[in-house]
Scaffold this motif. Structure first.
Motif, PDB file in Angstrom:
ATOM      1  N   GLY A  83       0.854  -1.170  -0.131  1.00 30.33           N
ATOM      2  CA  GLY A  83       0.036   0.013   0.154  1.00 30.33           C
ATOM      3  C   GLY A  83       0.927   1.210   0.069  1.00 30.33           C
ATOM      4  O   GLY A  83       2.063   1.118   0.166  1.00 30.33           O
ATOM      5  N   ILE A  84       0.202   2.298  -0.116  1.00 31.07           N
ATOM      6  CA  ILE A  84       0.914   3.906  -0.185  1.00 31.07           C
ATOM      7  C   ILE A  84       0.340   4.250   1.083  1.00 31.07           C
ATOM      8  O   ILE A  84      -0.686   4.813   1.530  1.00 31.07           O
ATOM      9  N   GLY A 127      -8.824   2.439   0.517  1.00 29.47           N
ATOM     10  CA  GLY A 127      -7.950   2.828   1.576  1.00 29.47           C
ATOM     11  C   GLY A 127      -8.670   2.557   2.926  1.00 29.47           C
ATOM     12  O   GLY A 127      -9.660   2.347   3.046  1.00 29.47           O
ATOM     13  N   ALA A 131      -1.426   5.944  -6.358  1.00 22.41           N
ATOM     14  CA  ALA A 131      -2.024   4.566  -5.649  1.00 22.41           C
ATOM     15  C   ALA A 131      -3.002   4.162  -6.637  1.00 22.41           C
ATOM     16  O   ALA A 131      -3.166   2.709  -6.865  1.00 22.41           O
ATOM     17  N   GLN A 154       0.260  11.454  -4.271  1.00 23.43           N
ATOM     18  CA  GLN A 154       0.325   9.974  -3.972  1.00 23.43           C
ATOM     19  C   GLN A 154      -1.068   9.293  -3.991  1.00 23.43           C
ATOM     20  O   GLN A 154      -1.089   8.083  -4.262  1.00 23.43           O
ATOM     21  N   VAL A 195      -4.235   3.187   0.288  1.00 25.16           N
ATOM     22  CA  VAL A 195      -3.839   4.173   0.785  1.00 25.16           C
ATOM     23  C   VAL A 195      -4.035   4.287   2.219  1.00 25.16           C
ATOM     24  O   VAL A 195      -4.895   3.933   2.626  1.00 25.16           O
TER      25      VAL A 195
END
Length: 261
Positions: free
Chosen positions: A90-91, A151, A119, A115, A126
């Motif tokens: 994941g980011i 996310g 993603a 970002q 995220v």
């Protein structure tokens, strides 16, 4: 019972003397897996070294909002470079933090949006840091949301309206941590209004220790106290909370865990 600590900084210096012991202690109460979000380029080597040594740890790559300064583009390049050559799940953690300092708010917005788009491009979830910044984050996510953006809003401390806004995204969860155990934390009164399918558990260790160990260094063992409190608030067993939140985390991060299949 299987639990996943979905937000731990076990790679940080606070654990340099007893990291292995801390992980073993967590496993004794069912906390078998750990998701580790990055901070910035200065933490990347520690993060990767920890995950290489302990395969139960899953690394994320991102630039934390409090590390955003002028020239943050160099840090973003580092994130992209790492994502191109290493496996990440994941980011994160990414977002906006207006609690400590608002000096670099514009830069934080730019780094966050970049970002999010990264993603979506890589089809990775995220992990969003949203301290004192729900409105500002919603402004950006509202523009970026699509069926590829997913996310978690980590360490959720918002209102019921904030939760409902997140729920409208359909693809986002909320991370419940030690604050849920605080008498005046505000989160405890909201959990019974949340969809259990949208909750994952976290410690944010070494920070935000739950009651009854508040004030001490937090660690993944303490996830059991968070799970117990969530079970109490939802009126279910802790085993049910563990099963549901673990399934939620595995699905979001696409974790490869033998016990789940």
């Amino acid at each position: 019972m299987l639990l996943i600590d979905t937000h731990s900084h076990i790679f940080s210096e606070e654990f340099d003397t007893d990291r292995e012991t801390v992980l073993k202690r967590a496993a004794e109460v069912g906390v078998q897996y750990h998701i580790l979000p990055n901070i910035d380029s200065s933490s990347t080597n520690r993060l990767l070294d920890t995950c290489n040594r302990f395969p139960q740890c899953f690394p994320l790559m991102g630039l934390h909002p409090t590390s955003v300064r002028n020239g943050f583009e160099r840090e973003i390049y580092h994130v992209e470079e790492q994502l191109a050559k290493n496996k990440f799940w994941g980011i994160g953690e990414i977002g906006i933090d207006l609690y400590w300092d608002k000096t670099y708010f514009i830069q934080q917005q730019e780094a966050f949006r970049h970002q999010l788009r990264l993603a979506k491009k890589l089809n990775l979830p995220v992990v969003i840091h949203s301290r004192n910044s729900f409105r500002e984050i919603f402004d950006i996510v509202d523009q970026e949301i699509d069926n590829t953006l997913k996310g978690v809003f980590h360490s959720f401390t918002g209102t019921i309206d904030d939760y409902k806004h997140i729920d409208q995204y359909k693809t986002f969860l909320v991370g419940i941590g030690g604050i849920v155990t605080y008498k005046n934390g505000g989160v405890g009164g909201l959990v019974n209004q949340m969809d259990p399918n949208k909750i994952i558990l976290e410690t944010d260790s070494p920070y935000l220790s739950p009651v009854p160990v508040r004030g001490r260094r937090n660690e993944s063992y303490n996830l059991i106290y968070i799970a117990d409190k969530v079970a109490e608030l939802l009126g279910v067993t802790v085993e049910q909370v563990a099963k549901q939140t673990t399934q939620n985390a595995v699905k979001l991060f696409k974790l490869q865990i033998d016990e789940i299949g």
